[in-house]
Design an enzyme around this catalytic site. Structure first.
Site, PDB file in Angstrom:
ATOM      1  CG  ASP A 256      -1.124  -1.710   7.873  1.00  0.00           C
ATOM      2  OD1 ASP A 256      -2.129  -1.777   7.127  1.00  0.00           O
ATOM      3  OD2 ASP A 256      -0.486  -0.658   8.048  1.00  0.00           O
TER       4      ASP A 256
ATOM      5  CG  ASP B 174      24.999 -35.312   5.685  1.00  0.00           C
ATOM      6  OD1 ASP B 174      25.271 -34.645   4.668  1.00  0.00           O
ATOM      7  OD2 ASP B 174      24.192 -36.257   5.684  1.00  0.00           O
TER       8      ASP B 174
ATOM      9  CG  ASP C 187      -2.026   1.021   1.151  1.00  0.00           C
ATOM     10  OD1 ASP C 187      -2.102   1.732   0.127  1.00  0.00           O
ATOM     11  OD2 ASP C 187      -2.809   1.115   2.108  1.00  0.00           O
TER      12      ASP C 187
ATOM     13  CG  ASN D   1      31.578 -40.255  -2.739  1.00  0.00           C
ATOM     14  OD1 ASN D   1      32.612 -40.091  -3.376  1.00  0.00           O
ATOM     15  ND2 ASN D   1      31.353 -39.659  -1.567  1.00  0.00           N
TER      16      ASN D   1
ATOM     17  CG  ASN E 168      25.277 -39.625   3.464  1.00  0.00           C
ATOM     18  OD1 ASN E 168      25.662 -38.657   2.823  1.00  0.00           O
ATOM     19  ND2 ASN E 168      24.001 -39.890   3.682  1.00  0.00           N
TER      20      ASN E 168
END
Length: 881
Positions: A612, A709, A350, A680, A705
């Site tokens: 708002d 990670d 607005d 891999n 793995n």
């Protein structure tokens, strides 16, 4: 009474047993038809209902309550959150880990899944809370006509056809039509955002497109400012304007850009995983003839491809980003919204409070010729200071403009404002003279003027003066000002009481002009948004003249101006073109806003909406990212994803930059992790053709793995190159796929080199071979992160200290693991000393190759430094899939 209710029930049954009678006739029709017909439709009269009839009708119409969905805590509802393909893959990975005895890995995976699903389940309560806030706003009583007398009843008991009595301070209990009114003003700001009270009366002056502008209609949840009125209830409960908003808040929100990207990434993983399982299973089954072991091995490979810690990395990354954004004045309510915030390339907002200060200020006090006139200011000040009625924002603006010394002016009397005359008059005494000073709507003030003050000289108003007055008024209005006229008369009668009849033969003095001024910082903010690749589109209820003037003042380039009427008349294809070619939308309704946002999303934009008011709540839900402000109504804040502590575009811009940093780090993990894992797994699949043993045991694959990670957990803290935040960031599954198929095989080439060296130079046993490749693969995929995390030369972009420390720690674990008891448990053996220099050469050659290939990768896929290697920038022209 029985005949009446029986007829309603019969009509209802004839149509549909579930149809509420309120659905049969639209609110617009009830506001435009003669009042007698309205009474007929609602089976009522000016005498209202009897208590017996009202009680029977409640059973038909239902209670006047906003329907709020009841929370159903059930196993089925909880399980619905497992529809995410990534979670299904992780669930499968956890079960496989249990099969192989990897209990620690399984616990980690299931914990991650549990936390992720629980958070989603918790977020579902937000919509219920937003709707509940609407319900809380309408828990009081109202005065109605029952049994021929006024009665105070609970609002929930009001039904269509009730005759309602309203006075100052009351909350409107239902969407109603005014039957009679006296000086009746209503505050509709919670619905419309307009802070000034609106006059309501029995006569419908014009049938506007936006029903909240109807002069004969009042709406549930708004409040009476002044005056009294009698109204007939037309709609109650979920059939009111408030109710329709509540229903939309309970509906499932449309899929956002982030959700769509995550879903498509999950499907990519499913496709690759399924293809890998089929390929490896059939190859191993045909070569070795061990169907069960081949299947187990293939599944373990697929699990290795899955980024196990993705949900946790996302949560940590988003939480870290939310903390940084909070420091910039941006509060994140829904963590997933950060991704959309960073990808936003269109912001709908607005005008009021965003481009402007959202406060009325006096900017001009001029005479007929447009010259500043201190007498106009003084008389306006006297009028505003001494009038004792309801102080409007315009009066406050006059008094705040400049503090004048008026001690020598003594108030004698006043003629209060009313909505017929639309002016207020005060009588003051100064120097022994009585002066009547009137201020109000120009057209009404002009009616009582017979003279004009021109350059200090009072003259009779001629046609020429009338023309000049009208032209100046129109000129000021076209420039976006709100205008009042000021006039006066010296009275020598020495009266002590004055009435409306004394407002005559006045001298026109001049005009005072007001405006909601543009914010001083908005020019710079708009420039910053443009540089950040975000287009600002203004969606306002104001007229074209005011909006255009403000936009011109702040330097916002006007591509085109469209009215709400044009938006509502346009079909889908036409609107898709309109929203692209124009950036100013005037006199739009809440429904228009929602339609514009939905169309922009359909055109391929990531759309943010800044609102708002209560009527903004549906649009906040429809946008990819709903943005509200700290002083917004509660319903808007609950419907929003992000809340700004200040309604300034600069705050929003700073938050967007932080959002892009967060999004960049998230996608780093996804692209790098999937590429490394794919390399891999591709190596393992290839080795299956010529090795008489498994190149890596299933448990070793899962450990590899898990360690990789773990090295990526600090990724949310990583530094982000400046060019990565200059433009909107979006999911690009094709580029993630390209990165996976480009960098993955490079990794596999060096894996095969390791295989060759271990077999033909070291004559490796299965245990040594598996140990060597485990070490090489884990070290290379950990180190390569520091190379492909940036489009620059790797040494020109420093990783964060936590990310660097985590990577070095994992490398140390990889090198020492064969010497530990844990290494023995996983089937590792101690390599010969000569292996480590060879490993160093392989790793160095791999990293150099990746650095060279990285440049070629950008060239192939037309990447520039301004773009991230895994995102699509500026996708505004592409339709969504």
């Amino acid at each position: 009474m029985a005949a009446l209710t029986d007829r309603i029930r019969a009509d209802r049954k004839l149509l549909n047993r579930e149809v509420n009678p309120q659905q049969l006739i639209g609110l617009e029709k009830l506001l435009t038809e003669p009042i007698e017909k309205v009474y007929y439709y609602l089976n009522t009269s000016e005498n209202g209902f009897t208590s017996e009839t009202a009680e029977a009708l409640i059973d038909i119409y239902g209670f006047n309550e906003l329907t709020v969905r009841k929370r159903k805590i059930s196993v089925l509802q909880f399980l619905e959150h497992f529809k995410n393909p990534i979670l299904l893959i992780l669930l499968f990975a956890g079960l496989i880990s249990i099969y192989f005895g990897e209990l620690v890995n399984a616990i980690i995976i299931f914990t991650i899944i549990g936390v992720s699903v629980t958070l989603d389940y918790y977020q579902e309560a937000k919509a219920d809370k937003a709707a509940a806030l609407l319900k809380q706003k309408v828990t009081t009583t109202a005065t109605v006509l029952r049994d021929g007398v006024r009665k105070e009843i609970r609002i929930s008991e009001i039904i269509p056809g009730d005759i309602i009595y309203l006075s100052a301070g009351d909350m409107i209990p239902a969407d109603s039509r005014i039957i009679s009114a006296k000086d009746f003003f209503v505050n509709q700001s919670s619905l419309t955002g307009e802070s000034l009270p609106v006059e309501k009366k029995p006569v419908l002056e014009k049938a506007y497109k936006n029903i909240t502008e109807y002069s004969n209609a009042v709406f549930l949840g708004t409040t009476v400012v002044s005056g009294t009125a009698i109204a007939v209830a037309l709609k109650t409960g979920r059939f009111t304007v408030y109710g329709r908003i509540a229903v939309k808040l309970l509906a499932k929100p449309p899929e956002t850009e982030y959700q769509r990207g995550l879903r498509r990434f999950g499907y990519l993983l499913l496709q690759v995983t399924f293809a890998l399982i089929i390929f490896v299973f059939f190859v191993n089954a045909l070569i070795r003839g061990e169907i069960l072991n081949s299947l187990i091995f293939a599944v373990a490979l697929a699990v290795g491809l899955t980024p196990d810690l993705l949900p946790m990395i996302l949560s940590v990354n988003l939480s870290s980003g939310a903390i940084q954004m909070a420091k910039k004045g941006v509060i994140v309510k829904k963590l997933a919204a950060i991704q959309n915030f960073g990808g936003m390339n269109v912001l709908c907002s607005d005008k009021t409070g965003t481009l402007t200060e959202n406060k009325i200020v006096l900017v001009k006090h001029i005479d007929l010729n447009g010259l500043e006139d201190e007498k106009v200011l003084l008389y306006s000040y006297l009028n505003s200071y001494y009038q004792t009625g309801l102080k409007s924002p315009l009066d406050e603006a006059v008094l705040k403009h400049e503090e004048l010394n008026i001690r020598e002016y003594k108030k004698i009397d006043e003629i209060p404002f009313d909505f017929t005359r639309k002016r207020v008059t005060v009588v003051v005494e100064y120097g022994g003279e009585r002066i009547l000073i009137s201020k109000g709507a120009p057209e009404e003030v002009h009616k009582i003027c017979s003279s004009i003050e021109d350059n200090g000289e009072v003259k009779s108003i001629s046609e020429e003066f009338k023309r000049k007055i009208t032209e100046k008024y129109i000129e000021l209005s076209r420039e976006g000002y709100r205008v009042l006229s000021v006039c006066y008369r010296v009275d020598r009668s020495n009266k002590t009481v004055y009435t409306i009849t004394d407002e005559r033969e006045m001298v026109f003095l001049g005009f005072i002009a007001f405006i909601d001024p543009p914010k001083e910082s908005v020019k710079e903010s708009i420039k910053l948004l443009k540089e950040a690749g975000i287009e600002l589109k203004i969606l306002t209820g104001d007229n074209e003249l005011v909006t255009r003037k403000i936009c011109e003042y702040i330097g916002l380039e006007i591509k085109g101006v469209v009215t709400g009427e044009q938006v509502s008349e346009a079909d889908g294809a036409a609107l898709a073109r309109i929203v692209e070619e124009n950036n100013i939308f005037c006199r739009v309704t809440p429904a228009d806003k929602e339609r514009i946002i939905t169309t922009l999303k359909g055109n391929g934009h990531v759309v943010g909406f800044l609102g708002d008011g209560i009527n903004d709540a549906p649009s906040l839900r429809s946008a990819d990212v709903g943005i509200s402000v700290n002083n917004a109504v509660d319903v808007a804040k609950e419907a929003a994803d992000i809340i700004l502590l200040e309604k300034r575009l600069r705050v929003l811009h700073d938050g967007v930059i932080e959002g892009r940093k967060t999004f960049t780090n998230t996608l780093k993990y996804i692209a790098i992790g999937v590429s490394s894992n794919f390399g891999n797994m591709f190596s393992v699949a290839g080795a299956s053709f010529f090795l008489p043993f498994l190149p890596m045991l299933p448990g070793q694959i899962l450990l590899n793995n898990l360690l990789y990670d773990a090295a990526q957990i600090p990724l949310p803290t990583d530094n982000v190159d400046r060019e990565f935040v200059e433009k909107p960031r979006r999911w690009s599954i094709s580029e993630i796929r390209n990165a996976m198929f480009y960098f993955g095989p490079i990794s596999s080439i060096f894996d095969f080199l390791t295989f060759f060296i271990m077999l033909y130079f070291f004559n490796a046993t299965p245990a040594l071979f598996q140990t060597a490749w485990f070490t090489e693969s884990l070290i290379t995929q950990t180190l390569v992160v520091y190379f492909i995390r940036t489009s620059r030369l790797f040494y020109k972009s420093r990783p964060s200290k936590p990310l660097l420390a985590a990577g070095l720690t994992v490398i140390a674990v990889a090198l020492t693991l064969p010497y530990t008891i844990i290494g023995e448990i996983f089937g590792f053996t101690i390599p010969p000393p000569i292996f480590y220099p060879v490993l160093a050469l392989i790793v160095a050659a791999y990293l150099i190759t990746v650095e060279v290939a990285k440049k070629k990768f950008y060239k192939i896929y037309k990447y520039k430094q301004a773009n991230s290697k895994i995102y699509e920038s500026n996708m505004s022209a592409q339709p969504r899939i």
